[in-house]
Motif scaffolding. Structure first.
Motif, PDB file in Angstrom:
ATOM      1  N   TRP A   1      -2.771   9.030   1.222  1.00  0.00           N
ATOM      2  CA  TRP A   1      -3.866   9.331   2.134  1.00  0.00           C
ATOM      3  C   TRP A   1      -3.298   9.728   3.479  1.00  0.00           C
ATOM      4  O   TRP A   1      -2.117   9.532   3.755  1.00  0.00           O
ATOM      5  CB  TRP A   1      -4.756   8.100   2.308  1.00  0.00           C
ATOM      6  CG  TRP A   1      -5.803   7.925   1.260  1.00  0.00           C
ATOM      7  CD1 TRP A   1      -5.754   8.372  -0.020  1.00  0.00           C
ATOM      8  CD2 TRP A   1      -7.053   7.263   1.409  1.00  0.00           C
ATOM      9  NE1 TRP A   1      -6.894   8.021  -0.699  1.00  0.00           N
ATOM     10  CE2 TRP A   1      -7.713   7.334   0.157  1.00  0.00           C
ATOM     11  CE3 TRP A   1      -7.686   6.616   2.457  1.00  0.00           C
ATOM     12  CZ2 TRP A   1      -8.972   6.782  -0.059  1.00  0.00           C
ATOM     13  CZ3 TRP A   1      -8.945   6.059   2.246  1.00  0.00           C
ATOM     14  CH2 TRP A   1      -9.587   6.152   1.000  1.00  0.00           C
TER      15      TRP A   1
ATOM     16  N   MET B   1      -0.469   4.599  -0.738  1.00  0.00           N
ATOM     17  CA  MET B   1      -1.475   5.621  -1.029  1.00  0.00           C
ATOM     18  C   MET B   1      -1.108   6.970  -0.432  1.00  0.00           C
ATOM     19  O   MET B   1      -0.534   7.039   0.652  1.00  0.00           O
ATOM     20  CB  MET B   1      -2.828   5.200  -0.455  1.00  0.00           C
ATOM     21  CG  MET B   1      -3.477   4.033  -1.140  1.00  0.00           C
ATOM     22  SD  MET B   1      -5.180   3.838  -0.579  1.00  0.00           S
ATOM     23  CE  MET B   1      -4.965   3.744   1.182  1.00  0.00           C
TER      24      MET B   1
ATOM     25  N   GLN C   1      -6.327   7.303   7.984  1.00  0.00           N
ATOM     26  CA  GLN C   1      -7.245   6.741   6.982  1.00  0.00           C
ATOM     27  C   GLN C   1      -6.629   5.507   6.339  1.00  0.00           C
ATOM     28  O   GLN C   1      -7.305   4.505   6.103  1.00  0.00           O
ATOM     29  CB  GLN C   1      -7.563   7.792   5.911  1.00  0.00           C
ATOM     30  CG  GLN C   1      -8.514   8.877   6.346  1.00  0.00           C
ATOM     31  CD  GLN C   1      -8.748   9.877   5.226  1.00  0.00           C
ATOM     32  OE1 GLN C   1      -7.815  10.453   4.671  1.00  0.00           O
ATOM     33  NE2 GLN C   1     -10.007  10.085   4.889  1.00  0.00           N
ATOM     34  N   MET C   2      -5.341   5.601   6.049  1.00  0.00           N
ATOM     35  CA  MET C   2      -4.642   4.463   5.443  1.00  0.00           C
ATOM     36  C   MET C   2      -4.679   3.255   6.375  1.00  0.00           C
ATOM     37  O   MET C   2      -5.001   2.134   5.942  1.00  0.00           O
ATOM     38  CB  MET C   2      -3.195   4.862   5.136  1.00  0.00           C
ATOM     39  CG  MET C   2      -2.318   3.753   4.576  1.00  0.00           C
ATOM     40  SD  MET C   2      -1.631   2.631   5.835  1.00  0.00           S
ATOM     41  CE  MET C   2      -0.705   3.775   6.849  1.00  0.00           C
ATOM     42  N   SER C   3      -4.366   3.457   7.648  1.00  0.00           N
ATOM     43  CA  SER C   3      -4.343   2.319   8.572  1.00  0.00           C
ATOM     44  C   SER C   3      -5.736   1.726   8.751  1.00  0.00           C
ATOM     45  O   SER C   3      -5.889   0.505   8.863  1.00  0.00           O
ATOM     46  CB  SER C   3      -3.761   2.745   9.925  1.00  0.00           C
ATOM     47  OG  SER C   3      -4.452   3.849  10.473  1.00  0.00           O
TER      48      SER C   3
ATOM     49  N   CYS D   1       0.849  -1.187   0.000  1.00  0.00           N
ATOM     50  CA  CYS D   1       0.000   0.000   0.000  1.00  0.00           C
ATOM     51  C   CYS D   1       0.888   1.241   0.000  1.00  0.00           C
ATOM     52  O   CYS D   1       1.690   1.432   0.913  1.00  0.00           O
ATOM     53  CB  CYS D   1      -0.913  -0.002   1.225  1.00  0.00           C
ATOM     54  SG  CYS D   1      -1.982   1.452   1.357  1.00  0.00           S
TER      55      CYS D   1
ATOM     56  N   ILE E   1       3.931  -1.110   3.764  1.00  0.00           N
ATOM     57  CA  ILE E   1       3.033   0.043   3.766  1.00  0.00           C
ATOM     58  C   ILE E   1       3.845   1.323   3.945  1.00  0.00           C
ATOM     59  O   ILE E   1       4.727   1.381   4.811  1.00  0.00           O
ATOM     60  CB  ILE E   1       2.011  -0.070   4.920  1.00  0.00           C
ATOM     61  CG1 ILE E   1       1.160  -1.335   4.763  1.00  0.00           C
ATOM     62  CG2 ILE E   1       1.135   1.166   5.001  1.00  0.00           C
ATOM     63  CD1 ILE E   1       0.349  -1.666   6.005  1.00  0.00           C
TER      64      ILE E   1
END
Length: 338
Positions: free
Chosen positions: A268, A266, A272-274, A264, A292
């Motif tokens: 973001w 992103m 929000q990502m977690s 991942c 990540i």
């Protein structure tokens, strides 16, 4: 007492120094290159420092070099002669080992010689001593930092210096048709975390567009499910092992235990990502790996990192958190599902 040179990504030296202050009491710093390279003096032995660093490696410390010797720079050929004599005096470190010579230069150093010229001279000396010059995965590294007036020289293994690249500056060659620079981040993560992506079977790439990470995993032979409402690069359509879902990741569900790798990258907010990653936890098999990136969008990055890790550790075991050379305003996490 021991002296060292530390390196961080540009602009992140302050955070690296803050982490080191929390590890070692009474540590003192001098900036060598603002925001990136610093000298530190610690009232502990080299062995005690290495033990502390390897037990709890700082996130933002990219590379570290002991200062075993300091040589004044004369600004002429005597400097290379002095370096050669120093290496000759370290015969016991060299004999029968593969050795890399790394030189980094301050912008206003009086040292006249390039890294290539310095390496050529010292490689000849190492060969004379029974060592074998080797840039890739050497057993020992002779690291040299050419400051304004002094050469700082130190010896150590790649593990002891946290990298086998000069200053931890990992370089990959850009390929023809490469989709994005982001591929370098995943390549470096693979190297830094000791992974081999070809050993995985099924990957989930969340926020995949334009597809740099997806491309690397497909090249490694994995089946990849890529999720993003934006378009993937058209070249990826040639891969039959790609399942592209043009959707928000929060809107898709997968059978339990489908994936043994999640990646991942992103842009973001970290929380929000977690949250999104944790929503996909059932889709991961037991002991699945997750790579990540955490974007450091806020004024308190160390607190952001702690908050994200605490949240993810409800379902994952954190193996390592590191700001890699190819990270910008972010760090990379390596996790294993519980």
């Amino acid at each position: 007492m021991s002296d060292w040179i530390g390196t961080a990504n540009h602009g992140f030296a302050t955070l690296a120094m803050e982490e080191l202050r929390r590890l070692f009491r009474d540590i003192k710093f001098v900036q060598l290159r603002a925001g990136e390279i610093f000298r530190m003096e610690v009232p502990l032995s080299r062995e005690e420092i290495m033990s502390g660093l390897l037990e709890k490696e700082p996130v933002f410390l990219r590379h570290i070099q002991p200062i075993d010797r300091t040589l004044p720079i004369q600004g002429n050929a005597d400097d290379l002669q002095a370096l050669s004599e120093l290496v000759r005096s370290a015969r016991m470190r060299c004999e029968g080992k593969t050795i890399a010579v790394h030189l980094r230069r301050a912008e206003n150093t009086k040292f006249l010689y390039s890294a290539a010229d310095t390496k050529a001279v010292l490689d000849a000396v190492l060969t004379e001593l029974g060592g074998e010059p080797e840039m890739q995965s050497p057993e020992m590294i002779c690291s040299i930092y050419a400051g304004v007036d002094d050469l700082y020289v130190g010896w150590g293994s790649p593990k002891e210096q946290l990298s086998d690249w000069p200053g931890g500056a990992v370089r990959f060659q850009r390929e023809e048709g490469q989709i994005s620079r982001a591929k370098f981040k995943l390549l470096e993560a693979e190297r830094a975390f000791g992974l081999r992506f070809e050993t995985y079977r099924e990957a989930l790439d969340i926020g995949a567009a334009p597809g740099g990470w997806t491309h690397l995993l497909l090249e490694r032979g994995l089946r990849v499910t890529s999720v993003d409402p934006a378009e993937l690069h058209s070249s990826l359509k040639a891969y039959q092992r790609l399942n592209y879902l043009k959707k928000n990741a929060s809107d898709v569900k997968f059978p339990s235990g489908t994936f043994d790798l999640l990646v991942c990258d992103m842009s973001w907010s970290p929380m929000q990502m977690s949250k999104l990653v944790l929503e996909k936890i059932d889709a991961l098999s037991k002991n699945a790996t997750a790579i990540i990136t955490v974007k450091l969008m806020h004024k308190k990055p160390l607190q952001t990192i702690r908050d994200v890790i605490e949240r993810l550790e409800s379902e994952f075991i954190l193996k390592k958190a590191k700001q890699l050379f190819h990270n910008r305003d972010e760090i990379t996490l390596y996790l294993i599902k519980k």
